[in-house]
Design a protein around this motif. Structure first.
Motif, PDB file in Angstrom:
ATOM      1  N   GLY A  32       7.207  -4.318 -10.079  1.00  0.00           N
ATOM      2  CA  GLY A  32       7.419  -3.236 -11.030  1.00  0.00           C
ATOM      3  C   GLY A  32       6.231  -2.330 -11.267  1.00  0.00           C
ATOM      4  N   GLN A  33       5.369  -2.157 -10.270  1.00  0.00           N
ATOM      5  CA  GLN A  33       4.225  -1.252 -10.408  1.00  0.00           C
ATOM      6  C   GLN A  33       4.587   0.151  -9.960  1.00  0.00           C
ATOM      7  OE1 GLN A  33       0.881  -2.339 -11.041  1.00  0.00           O
ATOM      8  NE2 GLN A  33       0.846  -4.515 -10.571  1.00  0.00           N
ATOM      9  N   GLY A  34       5.820   0.392  -9.556  1.00  0.00           N
ATOM     10  CA  GLY A  34       6.226   1.706  -9.073  1.00  0.00           C
ATOM     11  C   GLY A  34       5.954   1.846  -7.600  1.00  0.00           C
ATOM     12  N   LYS A  35       6.233   3.057  -7.085  1.00  0.00           N
ATOM     13  CA  LYS A  35       5.947   3.310  -5.668  1.00  0.00           C
ATOM     14  C   LYS A  35       4.451   3.513  -5.517  1.00  0.00           C
ATOM     15  CE  LYS A  35      10.313   5.582  -4.677  1.00  0.00           C
ATOM     16  NZ  LYS A  35      10.942   6.884  -4.431  1.00  0.00           N
ATOM     17  N   ARG A  36       3.878   2.723  -4.647  1.00  0.00           N
ATOM     18  CA  ARG A  36       2.434   2.901  -4.387  1.00  0.00           C
ATOM     19  C   ARG A  36       2.234   3.000  -2.876  1.00  0.00           C
ATOM     20  NH1 ARG A  36      -1.122  -1.355  -7.560  1.00  0.00           N
ATOM     21  NH2 ARG A  36      -0.112  -2.812  -6.129  1.00  0.00           N
ATOM     22  N   PHE A  37       1.169   3.669  -2.477  1.00  0.00           N
ATOM     23  CA  PHE A  37       0.898   3.721  -1.031  1.00  0.00           C
ATOM     24  C   PHE A  37      -0.597   3.597  -0.767  1.00  0.00           C
ATOM     25  CE2 PHE A  37       0.226   8.124  -2.160  1.00  0.00           C
ATOM     26  CZ  PHE A  37      -0.798   8.537  -1.328  1.00  0.00           C
ATOM     27  N   GLY A  38      -0.911   3.224   0.460  1.00  0.00           N
ATOM     28  CA  GLY A  38      -2.291   3.125   0.894  1.00  0.00           C
ATOM     29  C   GLY A  38      -2.351   3.440   2.370  1.00  0.00           C
ATOM     30  N   ILE A  39      -3.545   3.885   2.829  1.00  0.00           N
ATOM     31  CA  ILE A  39      -3.717   4.254   4.231  1.00  0.00           C
ATOM     32  C   ILE A  39      -4.932   3.519   4.770  1.00  0.00           C
ATOM     33  CG2 ILE A  39      -4.197   6.124   5.837  1.00  0.00           C
ATOM     34  CD1 ILE A  39      -2.890   7.992   3.786  1.00  0.00           C
ATOM     35  N   THR A  40      -4.795   2.948   5.941  1.00  0.00           N
ATOM     36  CA  THR A  40      -5.911   2.261   6.586  1.00  0.00           C
ATOM     37  C   THR A  40      -6.090   2.823   7.980  1.00  0.00           C
ATOM     38  OG1 THR A  40      -5.560   0.206   5.385  1.00  0.00           O
ATOM     39  CG2 THR A  40      -6.716   0.070   7.453  1.00  0.00           C
ATOM     40  N   VAL A  41      -7.303   3.291   8.257  1.00  0.00           N
ATOM     41  CA  VAL A  41      -7.646   3.689   9.629  1.00  0.00           C
ATOM     42  C   VAL A  41      -8.995   3.067   9.938  1.00  0.00           C
ATOM     43  CG1 VAL A  41      -8.013   5.575  11.217  1.00  0.00           C
ATOM     44  CG2 VAL A  41      -6.459   5.884   9.310  1.00  0.00           C
ATOM     45  N   THR A  42      -9.012   2.197  10.926  1.00  0.00           N
ATOM     46  CA  THR A  42     -10.259   1.480  11.196  1.00  0.00           C
ATOM     47  C   THR A  42     -11.187   2.291  12.071  1.00  0.00           C
ATOM     48  OG1 THR A  42      -9.413   0.466  13.207  1.00  0.00           O
ATOM     49  CG2 THR A  42      -9.003  -0.687  11.147  1.00  0.00           C
ATOM     50  N   LYS A  43     -12.424   1.809  12.136  1.00  0.00           N
ATOM     51  CA  LYS A  43     -13.433   2.501  12.941  1.00  0.00           C
ATOM     52  C   LYS A  43     -13.092   2.500  14.418  1.00  0.00           C
ATOM     53  CE  LYS A  43     -17.864   2.451  10.598  1.00  0.00           C
ATOM     54  NZ  LYS A  43     -19.179   1.803  10.534  1.00  0.00           N
ATOM     55  N   LYS A  44     -12.269   1.550  14.829  1.00  0.00           N
ATOM     56  CA  LYS A  44     -11.923   1.462  16.238  1.00  0.00           C
ATOM     57  C   LYS A  44     -11.222   2.723  16.718  1.00  0.00           C
ATOM     58  CE  LYS A  44     -10.603  -3.120  17.414  1.00  0.00           C
ATOM     59  NZ  LYS A  44      -9.427  -3.931  17.704  1.00  0.00           N
ATOM     60  N   VAL A  45     -10.514   3.398  15.796  1.00  0.00           N
ATOM     61  CA  VAL A  45      -9.698   4.543  16.186  1.00  0.00           C
ATOM     62  C   VAL A  45     -10.556   5.732  16.618  1.00  0.00           C
ATOM     63  CG1 VAL A  45      -8.042   6.214  15.333  1.00  0.00           C
ATOM     64  CG2 VAL A  45      -7.784   3.818  14.751  1.00  0.00           C
ATOM     65  N   GLY A  46     -11.692   5.940  15.945  1.00  0.00           N
ATOM     66  CA  GLY A  46     -12.522   7.076  16.339  1.00  0.00           C
ATOM     67  C   GLY A  46     -13.595   7.351  15.307  1.00  0.00           C
ATOM     68  N   ARG A  57      -8.743  13.086   9.771  1.00  0.00           N
ATOM     69  CA  ARG A  57      -7.586  13.888  10.156  1.00  0.00           C
ATOM     70  C   ARG A  57      -6.326  13.037  10.174  1.00  0.00           C
ATOM     71  NH1 ARG A  57      -6.005  18.555  12.362  1.00  0.00           N
ATOM     72  NH2 ARG A  57      -4.532  18.511  14.096  1.00  0.00           N
ATOM     73  N   MET A  58      -6.455  11.820  10.666  1.00  0.00           N
ATOM     74  CA  MET A  58      -5.292  10.939  10.704  1.00  0.00           C
ATOM     75  C   MET A  58      -4.827  10.620   9.285  1.00  0.00           C
ATOM     76  SD  MET A  58      -4.873   7.450  12.891  1.00  0.00           S
ATOM     77  CE  MET A  58      -5.477   8.189  14.394  1.00  0.00           C
ATOM     78  N   LYS A  59      -5.772  10.367   8.389  1.00  0.00           N
ATOM     79  CA  LYS A  59      -5.407  10.053   7.011  1.00  0.00           C
ATOM     80  C   LYS A  59      -4.709  11.241   6.363  1.00  0.00           C
ATOM     81  CE  LYS A  59      -9.574   8.162   6.114  1.00  0.00           C
ATOM     82  NZ  LYS A  59     -10.658   7.605   5.282  1.00  0.00           N
TER      83      LYS A  59
END
Length: 126
Positions: free
Chosen positions: A35-49, A56-58
């Motif tokens: 019941g915390q509502g809609k939440r989101f998070g983004i993870t982009v690791t160093k391996k990507v670039g 830019r990806m985020k």
RNA sequence: CCAGGGGGCCGGGCAGCCGCGUGGGAGGUAACUCUUGCGAGGAAAGUCCGGGCUCCACGAAACAAGGGUGGCGGGUAACGCCCGCCGGACGCGAGUCCAGGGAAAGUGCCACAGAGAGUAUACCGCCGAUGGAGGGCAACCUCACAGGCAAGGGUGAAAGGGUGCGGCAAGAGCGCACCGGGGUUCUGGCAACAGCGCCCGCAUGGCAAACCCCACCCGGAGCAAGACCAAAUAGGGGUCUCGCGCCUAAAGGCAGGAGUGUUUCGCUCCGAGAGGCCCGGGUUGGUUGCUAGAGCGUCGGAGCAAUCCGCCGCGCAGAUGAAUGGCUGCCCCUGCAGCGCUGGUCGCAAGAUACCGGUUGCAGGACAGAACCCGGCUUACAGGCCCCCUGGCACU
RNA sequence: GCGGGCGUAGCUCAGGGGUAGAGCAUCACCUUGCCAAGGUGAGGGUCGGGCGUUCGAAUCGCCUCGCCCGCU
């Protein structure tokens, strides 16, 4: 209904135990959050670039979620997007469709098999 | 036109729709809404130097340790940066490059090879004038024993100046000339240094990015510095060591303990407790610092230049899981492919299309993201523009 | 933000100015009926990359790339 952002590392670790839907360009994790509502998070690791690539990806992922979450997002769930190699070059509209499909699959309780815990290379098994 | 050198600059443009951060204004009790301005770089990067700022250290001096810099002069807040000059190396040249103090203060190293590698040495070799031996009537000849030599060969990265002539038994700076080297008077220059003259036959190779010596510079930490507010918890326990002092009625003083690399002086705190170790408990919110600064631009002046001075004008990012984005159209550049297309070119023509131009389609457009702020350095970078200069060829 | 370390053979590591080495692994041969072990021998290296100092650099200096680890 407000949409908030995940900041705590612990939230990301919990999300990793939820449903997992991989698509070219990203991996979607979903997990109910009491019941915390809609939440989101983004993870982009160093391996990507480097920093430019990761930022830019985020931004593209935020744009995807901004469009998708209000209508298609799962209520009272955490949504985590993990960046993959195609996250920048892939066509935006195509990724938008793929996100819809992933969200639909998650809402029906379908997902890829959970990722096995990484184990120390002590070689006990096998 | 070809080849090359130096310096400076840009590094996509315009528009539409949907969004993000922030300053101002308006409305609203508030959440918020509307409006308007602004919103990544030349390297924002690496974090290699130098500062500002903040806290720590009680201030000063000396010393030690450690680190750094290294021709001279100037610029600068400062620098290991920049500019000019000097010296050396490279290039026909424009120019480029150089950690560029000291090797007679001392220590150390110079493998292998080689006779000898820093007190020079003598393997092959040369000589054998002198002395010796033998022969000859003698001039002299032979031997290479004593002894002399360091030119030539050879080794090496390097063999204790080089070339030439003289000289000699053979040789050698042994003598001379030139070149190189060392010392020095004078002249020029603020200086590094340069030049002329004179003197010294030359006595001491390289490595200091080996230890080191000399001169100069450096207190430590970093905005997660630091300040404020709120909340929560604690204001404990165990053990060990040293202590419970002197004068005085008191204040205070002395002694003692602790604090800052060390010492000295000084300062601060403690003073009946202080310190070390172990155990236990709690905290990771918000505001501020936070952007006006060695600021940017035009013009003028000083200076060869780096740079400095003056007038006027401008207001120029402040995020915090971290804003500057997503999609689309047109234009620009490059590549590839198609079309002979009212152009050029070739051909008498039909026609051809390697090349220049046109047009259509597709693809691509570098390196890279502020996080307290500046000055540099270094590294990465598709493509493009401008200025100056050098060498060569052709023409006038 | 501050600081430290590592990079050498397929793997784990020595070597700190003078020819690049050890162990394991690989290959060949010997031994055995066969395999393992053992023995003998062989191959294998831009010493992460570049520039410099030096007669000579894996080693010394500077720049750079990659990886790892602390502290806050």
């Amino acid at each position: 209904m407000t949409i908030s952002v995940l900041t705590k590392r612990a939230d990301f670790l919990l999300a990793n135990k939820g449903l997992r839907n991989a698509r070219p360009g990203f991996v979607l994790l979903t997990r109910p959050n009491q019941g915390q509502g809609k939440r989101f998070g983004i993870t982009v690791t160093k391996k990507v670039g480097n920093a430019v690539v990761r930022n830019r990806m985020k931004r593209r992922f935020r744009e995807l979620l901004r469009d998708a979450l209000p209508d298609e997002g799962l209520a009272d769930h955490d949504h985590v997007l993990i960046g993959r190699d195609g996250g920048i070059t892939r066509d935006f509209h195509r990724m938008r469709l793929e996100l819809s499909h992933a969200l639909k699959a998650a809402s029906e309780g379908r997902g890829d098999r959970p990722r096995p815990r990484r184990r120390k290379p002590d070689g006990a098994r096998k």
